[in-house]
Design an enzyme around this catalytic site. Structure first.
Site, mmCIF file in Angstrom:
data_model
loop_
_atom_site.group_PDB
_atom_site.id
_atom_site.type_symbol
_atom_site.label_atom_id
_atom_site.label_comp_id
_atom_site.label_asym_id
_atom_site.label_seq_id
_atom_site.Cartn_x
_atom_site.Cartn_y
_atom_site.Cartn_z
ATOM 1 N N HIS A 21 14.150 6.286 3.491
ATOM 2 C CA HIS A 21 12.796 5.733 3.398
ATOM 3 C C HIS A 21 12.702 4.814 2.179
ATOM 4 O O HIS A 21 12.450 5.259 1.053
ATOM 5 C CB HIS A 21 11.766 6.877 3.304
ATOM 6 C CG HIS A 21 10.344 6.418 3.388
ATOM 7 N ND1 HIS A 21 9.406 7.021 4.209
ATOM 8 C CD2 HIS A 21 9.680 5.416 2.775
ATOM 9 C CE1 HIS A 21 8.244 6.410 4.080
ATOM 10 N NE2 HIS A 21 8.383 5.430 3.207
ATOM 11 N N ASP A 139 9.161 -2.210 11.232
ATOM 12 C CA ASP A 139 7.858 -1.527 11.328
ATOM 13 C C ASP A 139 6.728 -2.432 11.770
ATOM 14 O O ASP A 139 6.712 -3.638 11.510
ATOM 15 C CB ASP A 139 7.491 -0.861 9.989
ATOM 16 C CG ASP A 139 7.224 -1.869 8.880
ATOM 17 O OD1 ASP A 139 8.042 -2.806 8.733
ATOM 18 O OD2 ASP A 139 6.218 -1.731 8.164
ATOM 19 N N GLU A 200 0.346 10.488 4.309
ATOM 20 C CA GLU A 200 0.630 9.963 2.967
ATOM 21 C C GLU A 200 -0.676 9.971 2.168
ATOM 22 O O GLU A 200 -0.760 10.617 1.137
ATOM 23 C CB GLU A 200 1.199 8.535 3.063
ATOM 24 C CG GLU A 200 1.451 7.891 1.692
ATOM 25 C CD GLU A 200 1.973 6.455 1.769
ATOM 26 O OE1 GLU A 200 1.952 5.868 2.863
ATOM 27 O OE2 GLU A 200 2.390 5.929 0.715
ATOM 28 N N ASP A 278 11.084 4.924 -1.632
ATOM 29 C CA ASP A 278 9.980 4.142 -1.038
ATOM 30 C C ASP A 278 10.005 2.662 -1.461
ATOM 31 O O ASP A 278 10.436 1.827 -0.676
ATOM 32 C CB ASP A 278 8.633 4.791 -1.359
ATOM 33 C CG ASP A 278 7.579 4.537 -0.289
ATOM 34 O OD1 ASP A 278 7.914 3.950 0.755
ATOM 35 O OD2 ASP A 278 6.416 4.947 -0.488
#
Ligand SMILES: [Zn+2]
Length: 341
Positions: A21, A139, A200, A278
């Protein structure tokens, strides 16, 4: 009984690592963003941050998104993108990351005018500057609406790149998950994985929607699941991989400090957690730092760190051959670092 073996920084640095990720556009350092602005003769006001670089804390998730999109918009040419991809590959290599899946919002660049073929080539060439095995997760962004999903799928269908999965990111609660079913359909049709950022900044309802409405194979973050015992039980039972990014959650204000982060509870409950960075320069972190944080917060030992990495290997969207190589590398590290001096 063997005494506990705490994990030294040197051992973490030597660990052959897997990262699942991390966002390509989120690996652009403030200095690099400044360089892009200068190269394209943009006014200093084109930079979405001040003299000091990225803020230590973002005021809100929206503030982070605005900064992130502002930085993404500085990428004007395939050469810019190629340089960013190469810098990412080198930074992963420097941390001894041997396999990584990187999320890339390809549609941003196409909508900003980049030619798709040149875009995919630039990313592929940039990654090829090291031996790190790098695969793409492309994404769609929730707050851009379902059209962003449809256009992302169309782009992926014609892409010439090593894409392993589709993803859904963006502001939770802005568009219902079920409106992104084109992602699940395309993942199935194209034989790709599917990972959904959920839980999140919002709670269990988004994680449930990611699982039930989209059939998510992995959950990005997932920390918002914790107040819901039933959901946590389900994630444990189904051993759903959860990509945890502790420092990201603190810098974006989800938790006040790392000590408040639920990683230790997630680990102790038996959730299938992996640890990730991230957007490393945005949050002044690295994967090595995050493993260090996780180790310190949850009191992890060498065997636990090896187990975390094995979970990442099993959660990776890769072939069994690749997985076996990753598992062998982790096993060798564990053996070497389990021996008493
Ligand atoms: Zn993310």
């Amino acid at each position: 009984m063997m005494p506990p073996m705490p994990v030294s920084r040197a051992a973490l640095e030597a660990l052959p690592k897997i990262e699942l990720h991390v966002h390509l556009e989120g690996t652009i350092a403030a200095e690099t963003a400044r360089g892009l602005a200068t190269a394209h003769s943009l006014e200093p006001s084109a930079l979405p941050f001040g003299e000091a670089g990225y803020p230590v804390r973002f005021d809100s998730f929206q503030h982070f998104i605005d900064t992130y999109l502002g930085v993404s918009a500085l990428i004007r040419t395939p050469d810019d993108l190629g340089a960013i991809a190469a810098a990412f590959a080198k930074a992963q290599e420097a941390q001894n990351i041997i396999y990584t899946e990187v999320t890339f919002t390809a549609l941003t660049h196409v909508r900003n005018g980049m030619e798709p073929k040149a875009m995919w080539q630039a990313v592929t060439d940039g990654f090829a500057e090291t031996d790190v095995h790098i695969r793409l997760i492309v994404d769609a962004v929730r707050d851009m609406g379902p059209g962003h999903g449809t256009d992302t799928v169309a782009l992926v269908e014609t892409a010439d790149a090593d894409i392993c999965a589709l993803g859904l990111t963006g502001i939770e609660g802005s568009t219902p998950e079920r409106e992104f079913r084109m992602l699940s359909d395309a993942a199935q049709e194209l034989g790709l994985g599917l990972t959904i950022h959920a839980g999140e900044t919002k709670g269990p309802e988004i994680v449930r929607a990611a699982l039930d409405d989209l059939g998510a194979e992995r959950i990005g973050h997932g920390v918002g699941s914790m107040p819901d015992d039933e959901l946590v039980g389900r994630l444990v039972r189904d051993f759903v991989p959860v990509e945890v990014c502790p420092t990201s959650n603190v810098v974006l204000g989800v938790f006040p400090t790392l000590e408040d982060h639920p990683f230790p509870q997630m680990w102790e409950r038996g959730m299938n957690v992996t640890v990730n960075s991230d957007d490393p320069p945005f949050f002044s972190t690295t994967l090595t730092d995050e493993l260090d944080n996780a180790s310190r917060l949850a009191g992890l030992e060498v065997a636990d760190i090896a187990e975390l990495q094995r979970r990442a290997a099993h959660a990776a969207f890769c072939s069994q051959d690749v997985r076996n190589n990753l598992l062998a590398a982790i096993g060798a590290w564990e053996q070497e670092h389990s021996e008493l001096p």
